[in-house]
Design a protein around this motif. Sequence first.
Motif, PDB file in Angstrom:
ATOM      1  N   MET A   1       0.850  -1.174   0.000  1.00  0.00           N
ATOM      2  CA  MET A   1       0.000   0.000   0.000  1.00  0.00           C
ATOM      3  C   MET A   1       0.893   1.234   0.000  1.00  0.00           C
ATOM      4  O   MET A   1       1.921   1.276   0.656  1.00  0.00           O
ATOM      5  CB  MET A   1      -0.904   0.000   1.227  1.00  0.00           C
ATOM      6  CG  MET A   1      -1.856   1.151   1.233  1.00  0.00           C
ATOM      7  SD  MET A   1      -3.150   0.867   2.436  1.00  0.00           S
ATOM      8  CE  MET A   1      -3.450   2.506   2.958  1.00  0.00           C
ATOM      9  N   SER A   2       0.468   2.228  -0.753  1.00  0.00           N
ATOM     10  CA  SER A   2       1.151   3.509  -0.775  1.00  0.00           C
ATOM     11  C   SER A   2       0.091   4.607  -0.744  1.00  0.00           C
ATOM     12  O   SER A   2      -1.090   4.330  -0.609  1.00  0.00           O
ATOM     13  CB  SER A   2       2.036   3.617  -2.019  1.00  0.00           C
ATOM     14  OG  SER A   2       1.250   3.545  -3.183  1.00  0.00           O
ATOM     15  N   TYR A   3       0.515   5.849  -0.869  1.00  0.00           N
ATOM     16  CA  TYR A   3      -0.419   6.956  -0.928  1.00  0.00           C
ATOM     17  C   TYR A   3      -0.043   7.833  -2.117  1.00  0.00           C
ATOM     18  O   TYR A   3       0.988   7.624  -2.751  1.00  0.00           O
ATOM     19  CB  TYR A   3      -0.417   7.761   0.380  1.00  0.00           C
ATOM     20  CG  TYR A   3       0.870   8.509   0.625  1.00  0.00           C
ATOM     21  CD1 TYR A   3       0.993   9.840   0.261  1.00  0.00           C
ATOM     22  CD2 TYR A   3       1.970   7.879   1.201  1.00  0.00           C
ATOM     23  CE1 TYR A   3       2.182  10.524   0.451  1.00  0.00           C
ATOM     24  CE2 TYR A   3       3.163   8.555   1.410  1.00  0.00           C
ATOM     25  CZ  TYR A   3       3.257   9.878   1.032  1.00  0.00           C
ATOM     26  OH  TYR A   3       4.434  10.542   1.223  1.00  0.00           O
ATOM     27  N   TRP A   4      -0.878   8.832  -2.407  1.00  0.00           N
ATOM     28  CA  TRP A   4      -0.627   9.746  -3.516  1.00  0.00           C
ATOM     29  C   TRP A   4      -0.823  11.169  -3.029  1.00  0.00           C
ATOM     30  O   TRP A   4      -1.771  11.453  -2.293  1.00  0.00           O
ATOM     31  CB  TRP A   4      -1.576   9.434  -4.664  1.00  0.00           C
ATOM     32  CG  TRP A   4      -1.532  10.389  -5.810  1.00  0.00           C
ATOM     33  CD1 TRP A   4      -0.613  10.412  -6.826  1.00  0.00           C
ATOM     34  CD2 TRP A   4      -2.435  11.462  -6.080  1.00  0.00           C
ATOM     35  NE1 TRP A   4      -0.896  11.425  -7.706  1.00  0.00           N
ATOM     36  CE2 TRP A   4      -2.017  12.090  -7.265  1.00  0.00           C
ATOM     37  CE3 TRP A   4      -3.557  11.961  -5.425  1.00  0.00           C
ATOM     38  CZ2 TRP A   4      -2.680  13.177  -7.823  1.00  0.00           C
ATOM     39  CZ3 TRP A   4      -4.218  13.040  -5.973  1.00  0.00           C
ATOM     40  CH2 TRP A   4      -3.785  13.642  -7.163  1.00  0.00           C
ATOM     41  N   GLY A  13      -4.639   6.069   0.402  1.00  0.00           N
ATOM     42  CA  GLY A  13      -4.080   4.775   0.044  1.00  0.00           C
ATOM     43  C   GLY A  13      -4.277   4.427  -1.413  1.00  0.00           C
ATOM     44  O   GLY A  13      -5.272   4.802  -2.038  1.00  0.00           O
ATOM     45  N   VAL A  14      -3.287   3.722  -1.960  1.00  0.00           N
ATOM     46  CA  VAL A  14      -3.351   3.172  -3.306  1.00  0.00           C
ATOM     47  C   VAL A  14      -3.050   1.689  -3.148  1.00  0.00           C
ATOM     48  O   VAL A  14      -1.970   1.319  -2.701  1.00  0.00           O
ATOM     49  CB  VAL A  14      -2.323   3.849  -4.245  1.00  0.00           C
ATOM     50  CG1 VAL A  14      -2.378   3.223  -5.630  1.00  0.00           C
ATOM     51  CG2 VAL A  14      -2.574   5.358  -4.321  1.00  0.00           C
ATOM     52  N   LEU A  15      -4.032   0.850  -3.463  1.00  0.00           N
ATOM     53  CA  LEU A  15      -3.900  -0.594  -3.289  1.00  0.00           C
ATOM     54  C   LEU A  15      -3.995  -1.305  -4.626  1.00  0.00           C
ATOM     55  O   LEU A  15      -4.835  -0.969  -5.452  1.00  0.00           O
ATOM     56  CB  LEU A  15      -5.024  -1.140  -2.405  1.00  0.00           C
ATOM     57  CG  LEU A  15      -5.161  -0.605  -0.994  1.00  0.00           C
ATOM     58  CD1 LEU A  15      -6.448  -1.147  -0.372  1.00  0.00           C
ATOM     59  CD2 LEU A  15      -3.975  -1.015  -0.171  1.00  0.00           C
ATOM     60  N   GLU A  16      -3.150  -2.310  -4.818  1.00  0.00           N
ATOM     61  CA  GLU A  16      -3.229  -3.176  -5.996  1.00  0.00           C
ATOM     62  C   GLU A  16      -3.003  -4.604  -5.529  1.00  0.00           C
ATOM     63  O   GLU A  16      -2.122  -4.866  -4.717  1.00  0.00           O
ATOM     64  CB  GLU A  16      -2.153  -2.815  -7.011  1.00  0.00           C
ATOM     65  CG  GLU A  16      -2.376  -1.498  -7.694  1.00  0.00           C
ATOM     66  CD  GLU A  16      -1.333  -1.243  -8.752  1.00  0.00           C
ATOM     67  OE1 GLU A  16      -1.552  -1.702  -9.888  1.00  0.00           O
ATOM     68  OE2 GLU A  16      -0.317  -0.613  -8.421  1.00  0.00           O
ATOM     69  N   GLY A  17      -3.808  -5.505  -6.043  1.00  0.00           N
ATOM     70  CA  GLY A  17      -3.633  -6.909  -5.688  1.00  0.00           C
ATOM     71  C   GLY A  17      -4.709  -7.755  -6.317  1.00  0.00           C
ATOM     72  O   GLY A  17      -5.431  -7.315  -7.210  1.00  0.00           O
ATOM     73  N   SER A  18      -4.836  -8.975  -5.839  1.00  0.00           N
ATOM     74  CA  SER A  18      -5.824  -9.894  -6.389  1.00  0.00           C
ATOM     75  C   SER A  18      -7.250  -9.372  -6.199  1.00  0.00           C
ATOM     76  O   SER A  18      -8.159  -9.799  -6.903  1.00  0.00           O
ATOM     77  CB  SER A  18      -5.676 -11.271  -5.735  1.00  0.00           C
ATOM     78  OG  SER A  18      -5.872 -11.163  -4.342  1.00  0.00           O
ATOM     79  N   TRP A  19      -7.449  -8.448  -5.293  1.00  0.00           N
ATOM     80  CA  TRP A  19      -8.762  -7.852  -5.032  1.00  0.00           C
ATOM     81  C   TRP A  19      -9.062  -6.709  -5.988  1.00  0.00           C
ATOM     82  O   TRP A  19     -10.138  -6.143  -5.984  1.00  0.00           O
ATOM     83  CB  TRP A  19      -8.821  -7.349  -3.589  1.00  0.00           C
ATOM     84  CG  TRP A  19      -7.668  -6.455  -3.290  1.00  0.00           C
ATOM     85  CD1 TRP A  19      -7.568  -5.126  -3.582  1.00  0.00           C
ATOM     86  CD2 TRP A  19      -6.436  -6.831  -2.716  1.00  0.00           C
ATOM     87  NE1 TRP A  19      -6.344  -4.649  -3.224  1.00  0.00           N
ATOM     88  CE2 TRP A  19      -5.621  -5.680  -2.680  1.00  0.00           C
ATOM     89  CE3 TRP A  19      -5.916  -8.013  -2.225  1.00  0.00           C
ATOM     90  CZ2 TRP A  19      -4.326  -5.696  -2.169  1.00  0.00           C
ATOM     91  CZ3 TRP A  19      -4.637  -8.003  -1.720  1.00  0.00           C
ATOM     92  CH2 TRP A  19      -3.858  -6.869  -1.689  1.00  0.00           C
TER      93      TRP A  19
END
Length: 85
Positions: A1-4, A13-19
């Motif tokens: 997780m990161s932010y912008w 938050g910036v989320l990337e994944g299987s979801w």
Amino acid sequence: MSYWREEPLEIDGVLEGSWGSWAIEVKTGPVSAADLRGITEFTRRYSSYRPLVLCDEAGPAAVERLGLEAMPWSDFLLAGPLRSA
């Protein structure tokens, strides 16, 4: 997780994944369109991300009236983001 962040705009938050790919903003108390400028601008620029506002129990209805997806932050902690449509 990161932010912008690009002053004066930011998201939590910036989320990337299987979801899926999510832009996350956390808000407590009343929420206005001005409070959501960062998440709307981020998802305009990066259209592969779905906006999700995490708020208290009373917040989802107000956020959804502004055209964004929302869920109580407590539900997010228990189950994660909404499932991709």
